[in-house]
Design a protein around this motif. Sequence first.
Motif, PDB file in Angstrom:
ATOM      1  N   PHE A  52      -5.398  -0.830  -9.484  1.00  0.00           N
ATOM      2  CA  PHE A  52      -4.920   0.559 -10.371  1.00  0.00           C
ATOM      3  C   PHE A  52      -5.823   0.863 -11.074  1.00  0.00           C
ATOM      4  CE2 PHE A  52      -2.254   2.017 -13.519  1.00  0.00           C
ATOM      5  CZ  PHE A  52      -1.430   2.819 -13.502  1.00  0.00           C
ATOM      6  N   GLU A  53      -6.646   2.267 -11.447  1.00  0.00           N
ATOM      7  CA  GLU A  53      -6.906   2.886 -12.674  1.00  0.00           C
ATOM      8  C   GLU A  53      -6.050   3.605 -13.033  1.00  0.00           C
ATOM      9  OE1 GLU A  53     -11.210   4.328 -12.517  1.00  0.00           O
ATOM     10  OE2 GLU A  53     -11.628   4.208 -11.067  1.00  0.00           O
ATOM     11  N   ASN A  54      -6.027   3.105 -14.671  1.00  0.00           N
ATOM     12  CA  ASN A  54      -5.425   3.748 -14.809  1.00  0.00           C
ATOM     13  C   ASN A  54      -5.500   4.917 -15.784  1.00  0.00           C
ATOM     14  OD1 ASN A  54      -3.672   4.892 -17.892  1.00  0.00           O
ATOM     15  ND2 ASN A  54      -2.607   2.563 -18.081  1.00  0.00           N
ATOM     16  N   SER A  55      -6.832   5.154 -15.963  1.00  0.00           N
ATOM     17  CA  SER A  55      -7.469   6.202 -16.520  1.00  0.00           C
ATOM     18  C   SER A  55      -7.394   7.375 -15.537  1.00  0.00           C
ATOM     19  CB  SER A  55      -9.150   6.278 -16.841  1.00  0.00           C
ATOM     20  OG  SER A  55      -9.788   5.738 -15.185  1.00  0.00           O
ATOM     21  N   ARG A  56      -7.214   7.136 -13.886  1.00  0.00           N
ATOM     22  CA  ARG A  56      -7.219   8.441 -13.009  1.00  0.00           C
ATOM     23  C   ARG A  56      -5.661   8.730 -13.417  1.00  0.00           C
ATOM     24  NH1 ARG A  56     -11.650   8.151  -8.450  1.00  0.00           N
ATOM     25  NH2 ARG A  56     -10.245   9.347  -7.610  1.00  0.00           N
ATOM     26  N   CYS A  57      -4.753   8.126 -13.441  1.00  0.00           N
ATOM     27  CA  CYS A  57      -3.096   8.098 -13.325  1.00  0.00           C
ATOM     28  C   CYS A  57      -2.900   9.671 -14.878  1.00  0.00           C
ATOM     29  CB  CYS A  57      -2.303   7.333 -13.738  1.00  0.00           C
ATOM     30  SG  CYS A  57      -0.750   7.197 -13.993  1.00  0.00           S
ATOM     31  N   GLY A  65       0.902  -0.947  -0.175  1.00  0.00           N
ATOM     32  CA  GLY A  65       0.125  -0.233   0.372  1.00  0.00           C
ATOM     33  C   GLY A  65       0.673   1.389   0.080  1.00  0.00           C
ATOM     34  N   ALA A  66       1.946   1.626  -0.086  1.00  0.00           N
ATOM     35  CA  ALA A  66       2.983   2.320   0.342  1.00  0.00           C
ATOM     36  C   ALA A  66       2.756   3.289  -1.092  1.00  0.00           C
ATOM     37  CB  ALA A  66       4.751   2.347  -0.309  1.00  0.00           C
ATOM     38  N   CYS A  67       2.200   2.451  -2.217  1.00  0.00           N
ATOM     39  CA  CYS A  67       1.680   3.333  -3.777  1.00  0.00           C
ATOM     40  C   CYS A  67       0.681   3.693  -3.290  1.00  0.00           C
ATOM     41  CB  CYS A  67       2.386   2.726  -4.825  1.00  0.00           C
ATOM     42  SG  CYS A  67       0.725   1.224  -4.787  1.00  0.00           S
ATOM     43  N   ALA A  68      -0.369   3.897  -2.589  1.00  0.00           N
ATOM     44  CA  ALA A  68      -1.417   4.493  -3.273  1.00  0.00           C
ATOM     45  C   ALA A  68      -1.279   5.447  -1.806  1.00  0.00           C
ATOM     46  CB  ALA A  68      -2.517   3.129  -1.922  1.00  0.00           C
ATOM     47  N   SER A  69      -0.307   5.502  -0.976  1.00  0.00           N
ATOM     48  CA  SER A  69      -0.539   6.830   0.505  1.00  0.00           C
ATOM     49  C   SER A  69       0.352   7.503  -0.155  1.00  0.00           C
ATOM     50  CB  SER A  69       0.215   5.909   1.415  1.00  0.00           C
ATOM     51  OG  SER A  69       2.048   6.202   1.306  1.00  0.00           O
ATOM     52  N   PHE A  70       0.670   7.309  -1.926  1.00  0.00           N
ATOM     53  CA  PHE A  70       1.516   9.270  -1.951  1.00  0.00           C
ATOM     54  C   PHE A  70       0.915   9.611  -3.387  1.00  0.00           C
ATOM     55  CE2 PHE A  70       4.810   7.388  -0.274  1.00  0.00           C
ATOM     56  CZ  PHE A  70       5.993   8.770   0.353  1.00  0.00           C
ATOM     57  N   CYS A  71      -0.333   8.444  -4.010  1.00  0.00           N
ATOM     58  CA  CYS A  71      -0.648   8.539  -5.437  1.00  0.00           C
ATOM     59  C   CYS A  71      -1.816  10.279  -4.932  1.00  0.00           C
ATOM     60  CB  CYS A  71      -1.578   7.298  -5.427  1.00  0.00           C
ATOM     61  SG  CYS A  71      -2.248   8.111  -8.012  1.00  0.00           S
ATOM     62  N   PRO A  72      -1.987  10.714  -6.023  1.00  0.00           N
ATOM     63  CA  PRO A  72      -2.030  12.693  -5.600  1.00  0.00           C
ATOM     64  C   PRO A  72      -3.837  12.274  -6.599  1.00  0.00           C
ATOM     65  CG  PRO A  72      -0.859  12.328  -7.788  1.00  0.00           C
ATOM     66  CD  PRO A  72      -0.382  10.851  -6.888  1.00  0.00           C
ATOM     67  N   THR A  73      -3.900  11.469  -7.183  1.00  0.00           N
ATOM     68  CA  THR A  73      -4.941  10.622  -8.153  1.00  0.00           C
ATOM     69  C   THR A  73      -6.488   9.794  -7.784  1.00  0.00           C
ATOM     70  OG1 THR A  73      -4.440   9.676  -9.587  1.00  0.00           O
ATOM     71  CG2 THR A  73      -4.649  12.548 -10.037  1.00  0.00           C
ATOM     72  N   GLU A  74      -5.462   9.167  -6.909  1.00  0.00           N
ATOM     73  CA  GLU A  74      -6.216   7.386  -6.613  1.00  0.00           C
ATOM     74  C   GLU A  74      -6.527   6.727  -7.472  1.00  0.00           C
ATOM     75  OE1 GLU A  74      -9.378   8.443  -3.563  1.00  0.00           O
ATOM     76  OE2 GLU A  74      -8.534   9.523  -2.216  1.00  0.00           O
ATOM     77  N   ALA A  75      -5.292   6.905  -8.518  1.00  0.00           N
ATOM     78  CA  ALA A  75      -5.736   5.862  -9.805  1.00  0.00           C
ATOM     79  C   ALA A  75      -4.934   4.302  -9.054  1.00  0.00           C
ATOM     80  CB  ALA A  75      -4.683   6.245 -10.397  1.00  0.00           C
ATOM     81  N   LEU A  76      -3.400   4.706  -7.800  1.00  0.00           N
ATOM     82  CA  LEU A  76      -3.571   3.381  -7.026  1.00  0.00           C
ATOM     83  C   LEU A  76      -4.349   3.474  -5.274  1.00  0.00           C
ATOM     84  CD1 LEU A  76       0.466   3.309  -8.514  1.00  0.00           C
ATOM     85  CD2 LEU A  76      -0.779   1.105  -7.910  1.00  0.00           C
TER      86      LEU A  76
END
Length: 141
Positions: free
Chosen positions: A110-115, A88-99
Amino acid sequence: MKNRIVCYFSAAQSEQPLIYRLVRNYDLIVNIIKADINPQKEGYLVMEVEGSREQYDQGVEFLKNLGIMVEPLSETVIWEPETCIQCGACASFCPTEALAIDRATMEVSFENSRCVVCEMCLDCCPTRAIKLYFEIKEAAS
């Protein structure tokens, strides 16, 4: 139409009010995703540009006439679930909540359309389950 583009510019071009002109003169909606400018004031700008097809084409032509190299955003983030350890480390850094992490199951998704390809997730993944993928596309017209 909505498109993500990368603009590469020189020091002289970085002094121009590009975003202002795209909004005012071409009635475009501009969302700056990422920008990097070195000490010599050269760099790139990743942005999402939205407007009518005609407005978009005129805005891109304006940038090209200034000598700015304009290309479609050609990189995407790839998440490899088989390599992921669900920390879950990536989710804490993702500003758009794609992860994101599902609190009920504690699983990462992971939701690529939000990345927006900010790349903040790349360095924090201990297993390198997140990578950049580069596509070769023709320059935007």
